[in-house]
Design an enzyme around this catalytic site. Structure first.
Site, PDB file in Angstrom:
ATOM      1  N   GLU A 171      11.901   2.156  -4.018  1.00 33.03           N
ATOM      2  CA  GLU A 171      11.644   3.491  -3.452  1.00 33.03           C
ATOM      3  C   GLU A 171      12.490   3.721  -2.206  1.00 33.03           C
ATOM      4  O   GLU A 171      12.954   4.841  -1.955  1.00 33.03           O
ATOM      5  CB  GLU A 171      10.136   3.645  -3.168  1.00 33.03           C
ATOM      6  CG  GLU A 171       9.365   3.795  -4.472  1.00 33.03           C
ATOM      7  CD  GLU A 171       7.953   3.235  -4.445  1.00 33.03           C
ATOM      8  OE1 GLU A 171       7.399   3.022  -3.355  1.00 33.03           O
ATOM      9  OE2 GLU A 171       7.411   3.008  -5.555  1.00 33.03           O
ATOM     10  N   HIS A 198      12.983  -2.302  -1.302  1.00 32.78           N
ATOM     11  CA  HIS A 198      12.103  -1.762  -2.344  1.00 32.78           C
ATOM     12  C   HIS A 198      12.827  -0.618  -3.053  1.00 32.78           C
ATOM     13  O   HIS A 198      13.554   0.152  -2.421  1.00 32.78           O
ATOM     14  CB  HIS A 198      10.781  -1.271  -1.733  1.00 32.78           C
ATOM     15  CG  HIS A 198       9.761  -0.979  -2.788  1.00 32.78           C
ATOM     16  ND1 HIS A 198       9.786   0.180  -3.533  1.00 32.78           N
ATOM     17  CD2 HIS A 198       8.722  -1.709  -3.255  1.00 32.78           C
ATOM     18  CE1 HIS A 198       8.779   0.136  -4.409  1.00 32.78           C
ATOM     19  NE2 HIS A 198       8.127  -0.998  -4.268  1.00 32.78           N
ATOM     20  N   TRP A 256       0.815  -1.228   0.000  1.00 31.61           N
ATOM     21  CA  TRP A 256       0.000   0.000   0.000  1.00 31.61           C
ATOM     22  C   TRP A 256       0.840   1.266   0.000  1.00 31.61           C
ATOM     23  O   TRP A 256       0.293   2.363  -0.118  1.00 31.61           O
ATOM     24  CB  TRP A 256      -0.931   0.003   1.219  1.00 31.61           C
ATOM     25  CG  TRP A 256      -1.958  -1.087   1.222  1.00 31.61           C
ATOM     26  CD1 TRP A 256      -2.167  -2.026   0.244  1.00 31.61           C
ATOM     27  CD2 TRP A 256      -2.931  -1.356   2.240  1.00 31.61           C
ATOM     28  NE1 TRP A 256      -3.203  -2.856   0.601  1.00 31.61           N
ATOM     29  CE2 TRP A 256      -3.693  -2.466   1.824  1.00 31.61           C
ATOM     30  CE3 TRP A 256      -3.227  -0.761   3.474  1.00 31.61           C
ATOM     31  CZ2 TRP A 256      -4.727  -2.988   2.588  1.00 31.61           C
ATOM     32  CZ3 TRP A 256      -4.263  -1.285   4.235  1.00 31.61           C
ATOM     33  CH2 TRP A 256      -4.996  -2.384   3.797  1.00 31.61           C
ATOM     34  N   GLY A 263       1.234  -2.682  -6.314  1.00 34.53           N
ATOM     35  CA  GLY A 263       1.139  -1.379  -5.660  1.00 34.53           C
ATOM     36  C   GLY A 263      -0.241  -0.792  -5.836  1.00 34.53           C
ATOM     37  O   GLY A 263      -1.198  -1.149  -5.140  1.00 34.53           O
ATOM     38  N   GLY A 264      -0.375   0.128  -6.814  1.00 35.94           N
ATOM     39  CA  GLY A 264      -1.614   0.880  -7.019  1.00 35.94           C
ATOM     40  C   GLY A 264      -2.878   0.039  -7.004  1.00 35.94           C
ATOM     41  O   GLY A 264      -3.865   0.399  -6.335  1.00 35.94           O
TER      42      GLY A 264
HETATM   43  P1  13P Z   1       2.642  -0.450  -8.935  1.00 35.69           P
HETATM   44  O1  13P Z   1       1.855  -1.732  -8.947  1.00 35.69           O
HETATM   45  O2  13P Z   1       1.819   0.726  -8.462  1.00 35.69           O
HETATM   46  O3  13P Z   1       3.369  -0.232 -10.208  1.00 35.69           O
HETATM   47  O4  13P Z   1       3.758  -0.624  -7.780  1.00 35.69           O
HETATM   48  C1  13P Z   1       4.559  -1.738  -7.801  1.00 35.69           C
HETATM   49  C2  13P Z   1       5.344  -1.778  -6.535  1.00 35.69           C
HETATM   50  O5  13P Z   1       6.259  -0.997  -6.343  1.00 35.69           O
HETATM   51  C3  13P Z   1       4.960  -2.769  -5.524  1.00 35.69           C
HETATM   52  O6  13P Z   1       5.896  -2.833  -4.514  1.00 35.69           O
END
Ligand code: 13P
Length: 256
Positions: A102, A100, A11, A239-240
Protein backbone atom coordinates in the site's frame (compact mmCIF):
# COMPACT_ATOMS: atom_id res chain seq x y z
CA UNK A 1 18.27 -23.50 12.70
CA UNK A 2 14.95 -23.00 14.47
CA UNK A 3 13.16 -19.77 13.73
CA UNK A 4 10.57 -18.64 16.27
CA UNK A 5 7.28 -17.84 14.53
CA UNK A 6 6.19 -14.21 14.43
CA UNK A 7 2.53 -13.25 14.10
CA UNK A 8 2.25 -9.53 13.36
CA UNK A 9 -0.99 -7.53 13.26
CA UNK A 10 -0.89 -4.61 10.82
CA UNK A 11 -3.84 -2.41 11.79
CA UNK A 12 -3.31 -0.05 8.84
CA UNK A 13 -5.31 3.20 9.10
CA UNK A 14 -7.71 1.86 11.74
CA UNK A 15 -8.24 2.48 15.47
CA UNK A 16 -7.89 5.70 17.45
CA UNK A 17 -5.53 5.67 20.40
CA UNK A 18 -8.49 4.92 22.70
CA UNK A 19 -9.56 1.96 20.58
CA UNK A 20 -5.96 0.77 20.43
CA UNK A 21 -5.76 0.58 24.22
CA UNK A 22 -8.81 -1.67 24.29
CA UNK A 23 -7.56 -3.82 21.42
CA UNK A 24 -4.22 -4.49 23.12
CA UNK A 25 -5.90 -5.23 26.44
CA UNK A 26 -8.47 -7.56 24.90
CA UNK A 27 -5.77 -9.39 22.97
CA UNK A 28 -3.72 -9.89 26.13
CA UNK A 29 -6.73 -11.36 27.99
CA UNK A 30 -7.01 -14.00 25.27
CA UNK A 31 -3.37 -15.13 25.35
CA UNK A 32 -1.50 -17.27 27.90
CA UNK A 33 2.19 -17.14 28.83
CA UNK A 34 2.66 -20.39 26.86
CA UNK A 35 1.46 -18.69 23.69
CA UNK A 36 4.24 -16.10 23.90
CA UNK A 37 6.74 -18.92 24.41
CA UNK A 38 5.73 -20.45 21.12
CA UNK A 39 5.14 -17.32 19.07
CA UNK A 40 6.39 -13.74 18.99
CA UNK A 41 3.36 -11.43 18.92
CA UNK A 42 3.46 -7.87 17.58
CA UNK A 43 0.86 -5.18 16.88
CA UNK A 44 1.24 -2.27 14.46
CA UNK A 45 -1.08 0.62 15.37
CA UNK A 46 -1.13 3.97 13.58
CA UNK A 47 1.51 6.50 14.70
CA UNK A 48 -1.11 8.34 16.80
CA UNK A 49 -1.79 5.21 18.87
CA UNK A 50 1.80 4.07 19.47
CA UNK A 51 2.26 5.93 22.73
CA UNK A 52 -0.99 4.60 24.20
CA UNK A 53 -0.24 1.03 23.12
CA UNK A 54 3.26 1.34 24.58
CA UNK A 55 1.82 2.47 27.91
CA UNK A 56 -0.55 -0.52 28.13
CA UNK A 57 2.20 -2.96 27.15
CA UNK A 58 4.65 -1.55 29.70
CA UNK A 59 2.15 -1.04 32.54
CA UNK A 60 0.71 -4.54 32.21
CA UNK A 61 4.13 -6.11 31.44
CA UNK A 62 2.81 -7.71 28.26
CA UNK A 63 5.05 -9.81 26.03
CA UNK A 64 3.54 -8.12 22.98
CA UNK A 65 5.96 -6.18 20.78
CA UNK A 66 5.11 -2.81 19.37
CA UNK A 67 5.54 -2.12 15.68
CA UNK A 68 5.15 0.85 13.33
CA UNK A 69 3.68 0.67 9.84
CA UNK A 70 6.18 2.94 8.11
CA UNK A 71 9.01 5.39 8.74
CA UNK A 72 10.83 8.20 7.00
CA UNK A 73 14.46 7.40 6.24
CA UNK A 74 15.68 10.85 7.31
CA UNK A 75 16.48 11.33 10.99
CA UNK A 76 15.10 14.84 11.48
CA UNK A 77 14.57 18.18 9.81
CA UNK A 78 12.12 20.19 7.72
CA UNK A 79 9.99 17.26 6.45
CA UNK A 80 6.44 18.17 7.39
CA UNK A 81 4.31 15.20 8.34
CA UNK A 82 7.15 12.70 8.49
CA UNK A 83 8.14 10.43 11.42
CA UNK A 84 11.72 9.24 11.86
CA UNK A 85 13.33 6.05 13.17
CA UNK A 86 14.75 7.72 16.33
CA UNK A 87 11.23 8.97 17.15
CA UNK A 88 9.86 5.43 16.86
CA UNK A 89 12.71 3.88 18.83
CA UNK A 90 12.02 6.35 21.66
CA UNK A 91 8.46 4.95 21.87
CA UNK A 92 9.67 1.42 22.48
CA UNK A 93 8.93 0.36 18.90
CA UNK A 94 10.70 -2.89 18.05
CA UNK A 95 9.53 -3.65 14.48
CA UNK A 96 8.93 -1.33 11.53
CA UNK A 97 7.23 -2.40 8.29
CA UNK A 98 8.93 -0.98 5.19
CA UNK A 99 7.77 -1.36 1.60
CA UNK A 100 4.21 -2.46 2.29
CA UNK A 101 2.44 -2.73 -1.07
CA UNK A 102 0.00 0.00 0.00
CA UNK A 103 2.95 2.33 0.60
CA UNK A 104 4.42 1.40 -2.77
CA UNK A 105 1.13 1.65 -4.72
CA UNK A 106 -0.74 4.47 -2.94
CA UNK A 107 2.13 6.65 -1.69
CA UNK A 108 4.69 5.92 -4.39
CA UNK A 109 7.47 4.49 -2.22
CA UNK A 110 10.21 3.36 -4.60
CA UNK A 111 12.53 0.38 -4.22
CA UNK A 112 15.42 2.74 -3.44
CA UNK A 113 13.40 4.53 -0.74
CA UNK A 114 12.42 1.22 0.81
CA UNK A 115 16.14 0.37 1.08
CA UNK A 116 16.85 3.69 2.79
CA UNK A 117 14.01 3.08 5.23
CA UNK A 118 15.34 -0.40 6.05
CA UNK A 119 18.77 1.03 6.80
CA UNK A 120 17.26 3.78 8.98
CA UNK A 121 15.33 1.16 10.98
CA UNK A 122 18.45 -0.96 11.54
CA UNK A 123 20.52 2.11 12.46
CA UNK A 124 17.77 3.02 14.93
CA UNK A 125 18.25 -0.34 16.68
CA UNK A 126 14.90 -1.75 15.51
CA UNK A 127 13.95 -4.69 13.28
CA UNK A 128 12.69 -4.04 9.75
CA UNK A 129 9.89 -6.10 8.23
CA UNK A 130 10.65 -5.73 4.54
CA UNK A 131 7.43 -6.35 2.62
CA UNK A 132 7.49 -7.58 -0.98
CA UNK A 133 4.85 -8.92 -3.32
CA UNK A 134 3.75 -9.14 -6.93
CA UNK A 135 0.56 -7.83 -8.53
CA UNK A 136 -1.85 -10.15 -10.32
CA UNK A 137 -0.63 -8.91 -13.73
CA UNK A 138 2.96 -9.64 -12.74
CA UNK A 139 2.00 -13.13 -11.52
CA UNK A 140 -0.01 -13.87 -14.67
CA UNK A 141 2.94 -12.74 -16.80
CA UNK A 142 5.18 -15.21 -14.93
CA UNK A 143 7.26 -12.46 -13.31
CA UNK A 144 6.63 -13.25 -9.63
CA UNK A 145 10.13 -14.38 -8.74
CA UNK A 146 11.91 -11.57 -10.57
CA UNK A 147 9.61 -8.91 -9.08
CA UNK A 148 9.88 -10.05 -5.48
CA UNK A 149 13.61 -10.79 -5.58
CA UNK A 150 14.26 -7.35 -7.07
CA UNK A 151 12.18 -5.70 -4.33
CA UNK A 152 14.05 -7.74 -1.73
CA UNK A 153 17.51 -6.93 -3.16
CA UNK A 154 16.75 -3.21 -3.03
CA UNK A 155 15.12 -3.57 0.38
CA UNK A 156 18.16 -5.09 2.10
CA UNK A 157 20.86 -3.36 0.06
CA UNK A 158 23.78 -2.18 2.14
CA UNK A 159 22.87 -4.20 5.25
CA UNK A 160 25.48 -6.40 6.92
CA UNK A 161 24.75 -10.13 6.98
CA UNK A 162 24.08 -10.17 10.72
CA UNK A 163 21.52 -7.37 10.33
CA UNK A 164 19.77 -9.36 7.60
CA UNK A 165 19.82 -12.46 9.82
CA UNK A 166 17.91 -10.53 12.50
CA UNK A 167 15.49 -8.94 10.01
CA UNK A 168 12.07 -10.09 8.91
CA UNK A 169 10.74 -10.34 5.35
CA UNK A 170 7.05 -10.47 4.53
CA UNK A 171 5.82 -12.01 1.29
CA UNK A 172 2.46 -10.41 0.58
CA UNK A 173 1.10 -11.00 -2.92
CA UNK A 174 -0.84 -7.82 -3.75
CA UNK A 175 -3.78 -9.80 -5.14
CA UNK A 176 -4.23 -11.58 -1.81
CA UNK A 177 -4.35 -8.47 0.39
CA UNK A 178 -7.80 -7.62 1.70
CA UNK A 179 -9.44 -9.70 -1.01
CA UNK A 180 -10.27 -12.85 0.90
CA UNK A 181 -8.26 -14.66 -1.75
CA UNK A 182 -5.14 -16.26 -0.28
CA UNK A 183 -2.15 -17.69 -2.05
CA UNK A 184 -2.31 -21.41 -1.57
CA UNK A 185 0.29 -22.54 0.96
CA UNK A 186 2.43 -24.30 -1.68
CA UNK A 187 2.54 -21.19 -3.87
CA UNK A 188 3.41 -19.00 -0.88
CA UNK A 189 6.06 -21.47 0.22
CA UNK A 190 7.68 -21.50 -3.23
CA UNK A 191 7.87 -17.71 -3.35
CA UNK A 192 9.33 -17.64 0.15
CA UNK A 193 11.93 -20.26 -0.80
CA UNK A 194 12.96 -18.01 -3.70
CA UNK A 195 13.35 -15.09 -1.28
CA UNK A 196 15.48 -17.23 1.03
CA UNK A 197 17.67 -18.27 -1.91
CA UNK A 198 18.09 -14.61 -2.82
CA UNK A 199 19.30 -13.85 0.73
CA UNK A 200 21.67 -16.84 0.54
CA UNK A 201 23.28 -15.36 -2.58
CA UNK A 202 23.39 -11.78 -1.34
CA UNK A 203 24.18 -12.25 2.36
CA UNK A 204 25.22 -15.89 2.83
CA UNK A 205 23.73 -19.17 4.02
CA UNK A 206 23.79 -18.14 7.68
CA UNK A 207 21.61 -15.09 7.08
CA UNK A 208 19.28 -17.11 4.84
CA UNK A 209 18.83 -19.77 7.51
CA UNK A 210 18.16 -17.21 10.24
CA UNK A 211 15.97 -14.58 8.57
CA UNK A 212 12.28 -14.95 9.33
CA UNK A 213 9.98 -14.81 6.31
CA UNK A 214 6.25 -14.30 6.87
CA UNK A 215 3.27 -14.78 4.61
CA UNK A 216 0.60 -12.06 4.40
CA UNK A 217 -2.67 -11.72 2.53
CA UNK A 218 -6.14 -12.62 3.85
CA UNK A 219 -4.77 -14.70 6.73
CA UNK A 220 -7.51 -15.73 9.16
CA UNK A 221 -8.11 -18.30 11.91
CA UNK A 222 -9.34 -20.82 9.32
CA UNK A 223 -6.30 -20.79 7.05
CA UNK A 224 -3.32 -19.96 9.28
CA UNK A 225 -2.52 -23.56 10.26
CA UNK A 226 -1.98 -24.58 6.63
CA UNK A 227 0.57 -21.79 6.16
CA UNK A 228 2.35 -22.54 9.43
CA UNK A 229 2.66 -26.21 8.44
CA UNK A 230 5.11 -25.14 5.72
CA UNK A 231 8.75 -25.33 6.76
CA UNK A 232 9.60 -22.16 4.81
CA UNK A 233 6.89 -19.99 6.40
CA UNK A 234 7.86 -18.42 9.73
CA UNK A 235 4.67 -16.58 10.59
CA UNK A 236 2.15 -14.14 9.23
CA UNK A 237 1.54 -10.46 8.64
CA UNK A 238 -2.17 -10.12 9.31
CA UNK A 239 -4.35 -7.17 8.28
CA UNK A 240 -8.14 -7.35 8.66
CA UNK A 241 -8.20 -10.29 11.09
CA UNK A 242 -5.82 -8.48 13.46
CA UNK A 243 -8.45 -5.79 14.16
CA UNK A 244 -10.65 -8.24 16.04
CA UNK A 245 -8.91 -9.49 19.20
CA UNK A 246 -10.82 -12.80 19.13
CA UNK A 247 -9.78 -13.50 15.57
CA UNK A 248 -6.22 -12.30 16.04
CA UNK A 249 -5.79 -14.43 19.17
CA UNK A 250 -7.08 -17.43 17.20
CA UNK A 251 -4.53 -16.76 14.45
CA UNK A 252 -1.74 -16.51 17.04
CA UNK A 253 -2.84 -19.83 18.58
CA UNK A 254 -2.79 -21.48 15.17
CA UNK A 255 -1.98 -24.97 16.53
CA UNK A 256 -5.23 -25.17 18.52
P1 13P B 1 -5.25 -8.62 4.97
O1 13P B 1 -4.91 -9.63 6.03
O2 13P B 1 -6.38 -7.71 5.40
O3 13P B 1 -5.41 -9.24 3.64
O4 13P B 1 -3.98 -7.63 4.88
C1 13P B 1 -2.73 -8.18 4.71
C2 13P B 1 -1.72 -7.10 4.87
O5 13P B 1 -1.58 -6.24 4.01
C3 13P B 1 -0.92 -7.08 6.10
O6 13P B 1 0.11 -6.17 6.01
Amino acid sequence: MTRKPLIAGNWKMNATHLEAIQMVQKLSYRLDPDDYERVDVAVFPAFTALRSAQTVIETDHLAISLGAQDVDWRAQGAFTGAVSAPMLAALGVRFVIVGHSERRAVFGDTEAEVGKKTRAVVEGGMTPIVAVGESLEQRDAGHTTSVITSQLRAGVKGLESDAVARSVIAYEPVWAIGTGRTADPDTASEAIAALRDEIASSHGDGAAAAVRILYGGSVNPGNIAAFMAKRQIDGALVGGASLDPDQFAAVIRYWI
